[in-house]
Design an enzyme around this catalytic site. Structure first.
Site, PDB file in Angstrom:
ATOM      1  N   VAL A 110      39.570  35.101  43.885  1.00  0.00           N
ATOM      2  CA  VAL A 110      39.087  35.527  45.211  1.00  0.00           C
ATOM      3  C   VAL A 110      38.146  36.733  45.104  1.00  0.00           C
ATOM      4  CG1 VAL A 110      41.175  34.677  46.369  1.00  0.00           C
ATOM      5  CG2 VAL A 110      41.067  37.078  45.651  1.00  0.00           C
ATOM      6  N   ASP A 111      37.842  37.150  43.868  1.00  0.00           N
ATOM      7  CA  ASP A 111      37.133  38.420  43.665  1.00  0.00           C
ATOM      8  C   ASP A 111      35.627  38.358  43.908  1.00  0.00           C
ATOM      9  OD1 ASP A 111      36.135  37.205  41.195  1.00  0.00           O
ATOM     10  OD2 ASP A 111      38.121  37.623  40.394  1.00  0.00           O
ATOM     11  N   HIS A 128      41.327  29.403  46.811  1.00  0.00           N
ATOM     12  CA  HIS A 128      42.198  30.450  47.357  1.00  0.00           C
ATOM     13  C   HIS A 128      41.417  31.411  48.249  1.00  0.00           C
ATOM     14  CE1 HIS A 128      45.228  29.753  43.817  1.00  0.00           C
ATOM     15  NE2 HIS A 128      45.295  28.833  44.753  1.00  0.00           N
ATOM     16  N   CYS A 140      38.938  31.408  66.608  1.00  0.00           N
ATOM     17  CA  CYS A 140      38.056  31.039  67.733  1.00  0.00           C
ATOM     18  C   CYS A 140      36.815  30.340  67.190  1.00  0.00           C
ATOM     19  CB  CYS A 140      37.675  32.269  68.554  1.00  0.00           C
ATOM     20  SG  CYS A 140      36.441  33.327  67.772  1.00  0.00           S
ATOM     21  N   PRO A 239      43.357  31.877  25.764  1.00  0.00           N
ATOM     22  CA  PRO A 239      43.881  32.480  24.532  1.00  0.00           C
ATOM     23  C   PRO A 239      45.385  32.263  24.362  1.00  0.00           C
ATOM     24  CG  PRO A 239      43.163  34.187  26.096  1.00  0.00           C
ATOM     25  CD  PRO A 239      42.795  32.865  26.688  1.00  0.00           C
TER      26      PRO A 239
HETATM   27 ZN   LIG Z   1      37.560  35.232  67.175  1.00  0.00          ZN
END
Ligand SMILES: [Zn+2]
Length: 276
Positions: A110-111, A128, A140, A239
């Site tokens: 996520v980075d 993710h 919304c 590894p």
């Molecule tokens: Zn909103």
């Protein structure tokens, strides 16, 4: 299995116009110094209580203490922003440039380092989520917004200022935004996390590379099992042994490379360059 045999196989698929899918996990980011946050660095104190990442990264906690959850994610975002992509990330960019539409990257990270290195959002499937984005917590709209611009040098535990707090609200409905990442108590879906797309990619893969992924979450496992079912070649690059290793080792078209992605991926770039 020696590396030359693997390279020969990769070249054979590359020459035959096959689809090549890369599934990346925490290992590639760890080489950029990003911790897994499961140790001390992920803990968070509210009042006199210590919380673990598994507590802070949940929709339940967001409902109870949204600003604390935001502060924790702002801290995470800062650590990610201070890290730089490594040669493994840059190799994936070169591979996308060489392979174009035959390239897909499914990432658990996520980075935002793949994007910062230069991989396109179109061919990167962030299963993710991505900490470079936020979205409306009331849904919304499906629209993704940039992660709120908050002072990067602020103290980890400091309260957010009024001006900073205002940045945490949806510009459309004025409810709270939330980080665009899959929390521990949430489920994969197609809309935000490309669930079905990732499985479809696995089914079409001529080669699936598993890069620095430990295989502990559900969707990466499904990606691997679908690729096996589709008779793809599988190359594990890690590894250390992972939860995937036994599956790959027992699979007829499975290869295992016990090296880091930053060492080995640039070698594959050269192999692809020579045959495309
Ligand atoms: Zn909103």
């Amino acid at each position: 299995m020696n590396l030359q045999t693997i390279k020969d196989t990769v070249e054979m698929v590359a020459k035959s116009n096959g689809k090549i899918v890369f599934l990346a996990g925490a290992g590639i980011s760890a080489e950029s110094g990003i911790p897994t946050f499961r140790g001390d660095q992920g803990y968070w104190t509210i009042g006199s209580k210590n919380y673990h990442p598994e507590d802070m990264a949940t929709f339940n906690m967001f409902n109870l203490k949204p600003i604390e959850v935001w502060k924790w994610h702002i801290y995470l975002h800062k650590i990610c922003n201070h890290a730089a992509p490594n040669s493994g990330h840059y190799a994936l960019v070169e591979l996308e440039n060489i392979l174009e539409d035959r390239f897909s990257l499914i990432t658990q990270n996520v980075d935002g380092l793949h994007k910062r290195a230069g991989n396109s959002l179109e061919r990167t499937f962030s299963i993710h989520g991505n900490l470079e984005f936020s979205r409306c917590s009331h849904e919304c709209t499906d629209e993704l917004y940039p992660f709120p611009k908050i002072d990067q040098e602020r103290d980890k535990d400091a309260d957010l200022s009024e001006t900073e707090l205002k940045k945490l609200y949806c510009p459309k409905c004025k409810e709270l935004l939330r980080p665009h990442i899959l929390w521990f108590d949430e489920r994969y879906n197609e809309n935000y996390y490309k669930l079905q797309s990732s499985i479809a990619l696995a089914k079409q893969a001529d080669i699936l590379f598993l890069i620095g992924t430990s295989g502990v979450t559900n969707l990466p496992y499904r990606v691997l099992s679908n690729a096996c079912y589709a008779n793809s070649y599988i190359v594990e690059i890690n590894p250390a042994e992972t939860n995937f290793t036994n599956i790959v080792a027992d699979y007829e078209k499975g290869f295992i490379i016990r090296e880091t992605s930053s060492t080995i991926l640039p070698k594959f770039v050269n192999a692809f360059k020579q045959c495309i």
